[in-house]
Motif scaffolding. Structure first.
Motif, short mmCIF file in Angstrom:
data_model
loop_
_atom_site.label_atom_id
_atom_site.label_comp_id
_atom_site.label_asym_id
_atom_site.label_seq_id
_atom_site.Cartn_x
_atom_site.Cartn_y
_atom_site.Cartn_z
N GLU A 109 0.58 -1.33 -0.18
CA GLU A 109 -0.16 -0.12 -0.65
C GLU A 109 0.98 1.42 -0.17
N GLN A 110 1.95 1.41 0.64
CA GLN A 110 2.54 2.61 1.05
C GLN A 110 3.76 3.11 -0.42
N VAL A 111 4.25 1.74 -0.47
CA VAL A 111 4.76 1.72 -2.76
C VAL A 111 3.81 2.49 -3.54
N ALA A 112 1.99 1.62 -3.72
CA ALA A 112 0.90 2.17 -4.44
C ALA A 112 1.11 3.49 -4.00
N GLN A 113 0.91 4.05 -2.48
CA GLN A 113 0.48 5.88 -2.68
C GLN A 113 1.85 6.50 -2.78
N ASN A 114 3.38 5.91 -2.82
CA ASN A 114 4.17 6.38 -3.54
C ASN A 114 4.58 7.28 -4.73
N GLU A 115 3.87 6.24 -5.74
CA GLU A 115 3.84 5.71 -6.66
C GLU A 115 3.47 6.92 -7.26
N LEU A 116 2.11 6.50 -6.88
CA LEU A 116 0.85 8.03 -7.28
C LEU A 116 1.38 9.26 -6.75
N ASP A 117 2.33 9.23 -5.70
CA ASP A 117 2.68 10.87 -5.09
C ASP A 117 3.15 11.39 -6.47
#
Length: 240
Positions: free
Chosen positions: A137-145
């Protein structure tokens, strides 16, 4: 959004479809076994020559994003496939269907030990499941950011892990499917990652096959064939 390859071994080991007469042996190997295992291990993983039409994929930046504890470090083959005589890790590849492929292998002194190594991935999954989900989830959020995409109040990132039946291969095989569903309300993106852990004699491989949308069973089956061929060659070359 190939960042999701950072979650590869999250879902190893839930459902076993086993054939227990696959060369199981508890005989003590000869004294040169560890050296031979270390020599053969690097040639057992998939290489560019095994994957025509595939390109190398750089995932070095992803390891820093995942923030996994040492006992749950899925980037370390010695953690994923524990207590082996030797391990090796392939390069990461991206294929013509925009899929991502990665492999870990481990060589054990006996087929019984290899079977235990395969089963130990169940413990890894149970012990680390929550940590793996948080990391994805954190990696996905980082990519969206990074892409400047705001998930918004009503958007969501959902990570699920479940068992599935992989194609029959080797002496034993277990399969897991990681699904990441990013819902931005106006659009939706889904990523699926299949993890197949297969044993041939004294050699075990964890093969990861991921892509956006539905996985391709035919492509997955062809990859498994290449993996099991290499496992068989290594097992036959090992000293008794």
């Amino acid at each position: 959004m190939r960042f999701l390859l950072a979650a590869p071994l999250v879902c190893i080991g839930l459902l076993a479809a086993c054939d227990d007469d696959g060369g199981s042996s508890s005989e003590t190997p000869t004294s040169n076994f560890p050296a031979e295992a270390r020599r053969l291990a690097p040639d057992t993983v998939l290489t560019a020559e095994d994957l025509p039409g595939f390109d190398l994929l750089d995932v070095t930046d992803l390891e820093g994003q995942a923030e996994l504890s040492a006992e749950c470090d899925i980037f370390d083959a010695d953690v994923v496939l524990a207590d082996s005589a030797a391990t090796a890790e392939s390069e990461a590849f991206t294929g013509p269907l925009d899929e991502q492929v990665l492999e870990h292998i481990a060589i054990y002194e006996t087929a019984d030990d290899a079977g235990a190594g395969l089963e130990s991935t169940q413990d890894l999954r149970e012990r680390c499941e929550d940590e793996f989900k948080d990391a994805v989830e954190q990696v996905a959020q980082n990519e969206l950011d990074r892409l400047g995409i705001d998930i918004g109040v009503f958007g969501s990132i959902d990570v699920t892990i479940g068992g599935y039946d992989p194609p029959a291969a080797g002496d034993e095989i277990i399969g897991h499917r990681l699904n990441v569903d990013v819902d931005l309300v106006v659009t939706r993106q889904q990523y699926n990652l299949d993890v197949m852990v297969v044993r041939v004699g004294r050699v075990v491989a964890a093969l990861l096959y991921g892509r956006f949308g539905e996985v391709n069973p035919e492509a997955e089956g062809l990859l498994l064939e290449r993996v099991t061929d290499k496992l068989s060659a290594t097992d036959e070359a090992l000293p008794e």
